[in-house]
Design an enzyme around this catalytic site. Structure first.
Site, PDB file in Angstrom:
ATOM      1  N   ASP A 141      17.402 -11.621  -2.523  1.00  0.00           N
ATOM      2  CA  ASP A 141      18.756 -11.378  -3.021  1.00  0.00           C
ATOM      3  C   ASP A 141      19.302 -10.030  -2.566  1.00  0.00           C
ATOM      4  OD1 ASP A 141      18.984 -13.821  -4.231  1.00  0.00           O
ATOM      5  OD2 ASP A 141      18.749 -13.098  -6.285  1.00  0.00           O
ATOM      6  N   ASP A 180      -8.566  -5.535   6.374  1.00  0.00           N
ATOM      7  CA  ASP A 180      -9.184  -6.189   5.220  1.00  0.00           C
ATOM      8  C   ASP A 180     -10.172  -7.266   5.654  1.00  0.00           C
ATOM      9  OD1 ASP A 180      -8.165  -5.155   2.600  1.00  0.00           O
ATOM     10  OD2 ASP A 180      -6.247  -5.507   3.568  1.00  0.00           O
ATOM     11  N   HIS A 195       0.805  -1.222   0.000  1.00  0.00           N
ATOM     12  CA  HIS A 195       0.000   0.000   0.000  1.00  0.00           C
ATOM     13  C   HIS A 195       0.836   1.269   0.000  1.00  0.00           C
ATOM     14  CE1 HIS A 195      -3.708  -2.186   0.376  1.00  0.00           C
ATOM     15  NE2 HIS A 195      -3.292  -2.814   1.453  1.00  0.00           N
TER      16      HIS A 195
END
Length: 257
Positions: free
Chosen positions: A87, A178, A48
């Site tokens: 990575d 949510d 977000h």
């Protein structure tokens, strides 16, 4: 040298309570300020907040100057994106909107090298291996990476057991905002039905033998969720702290003039 130890993962395994802060300002300078505040963990939000790979990298480097552990939440649980984030030096990743055991299995494999997963072997080019100076990184990285999956829908709650018991899932995080919307209580993460669902989910996650986490800025709810068994708890966000405190400061001074 092997991969660096992951203190956050160790604390999860030991059941130690860890407090965190959400980072959504997408700025390495403010991230460095927050990194000096003493939180156990800081989450760089790519779902977000306006973060991309370069800005996440800059914030990982900023957090490295403090004592907090960096978590990263990408916008989606996509294998190539997970590979990039690992990575560049992140060890702990929180994936949003996980709704099935099959999805959790895919994410667990994305976090790990073959034969345990499908993570591409590019450690020789990566910050994660100190640019190939840590010769044993690839052989030891799987032990230190940490996958957190976020359940934040009714479908996720229905699949909670399958998600939580997936091999390679190191912790399960409940997203009240949510979840509240999906339950018909948009904008009401403190609604009694939502709170009850979150508490029940936390207890079930713990019963299944995995650490549980949650985000709430409500102190009373934070205590309730900790009492239910949550051990990694976000208690605020940099955006909210800045917005609230700047507003309060001006209000106070105007009232005194």
């Amino acid at each position: 040298m092997p991969a660096l130890p992951n203190p956050f993962k160790s604390a999860l395994t030991e059941g130690r309570l860890q407090f965190g802060l959400w980072l959504a300002l997408a700025n390495a300078y403010t991230t460095e300020i927050c990194a000096g505040a003493g939180y156990d963990w800081l989450l760089i939000d790519g779902e977000h907040a306006p973060n991309d790979i370069p800005s996440i990298l800059a914030q990982l480097q900023a957090i490295g100057r403090g004592g907090s552990h960096a978590l990263v939440r990408p916008p989606v649980g996509e294998t190539s994106l997970i590979k990039q984030i690992l990575d560049m030096g992140a060890q702990t990743i929180l994936i949003p909107m996980v709704e099935s055991g099959a999805q959790a299995q895919m994410l667990a494999r994305a976090m790990r090298y073959p034969p345990n997963g499908v993570r591409g072997l590019g450690a020789g080019l990566a910050r994660a291996s100190s640019f190939n100076r840590d010769a044993d990184y690839a052989q030891t990285a799987d032990e230190q990476v940490c996958l957190l999956v976020q359940i934040e829908s009714c479908a996720g709650i229905d699949a909670l057991d399958a998600i939580t018991t997936t091999d390679g899932v190191d912790g399960v995080f409940i997203g009240p905002a949510d979840l509240a919307a999906d339950m018909g209580h948009l904008g009401q993460p403190d609604h009694p039905e939502v709170v009850a669902a979150v508490e029940a989910a936390i207890r079930r996650i713990v019963e299944l033998g995995k650490p549980a986490g949650v985000l709430t800025v409500n102190r009373a709810l934070a205590r309730r969720y900790i009492d239910a068994g949550a051990t990694f708890v976000a208690i605020g966000a940099d955006v909210t702290v800045l917005a609230d405190q700047t507003t309060a400061l001006l209000k106070t001074f105007r009232a005194e003039v």
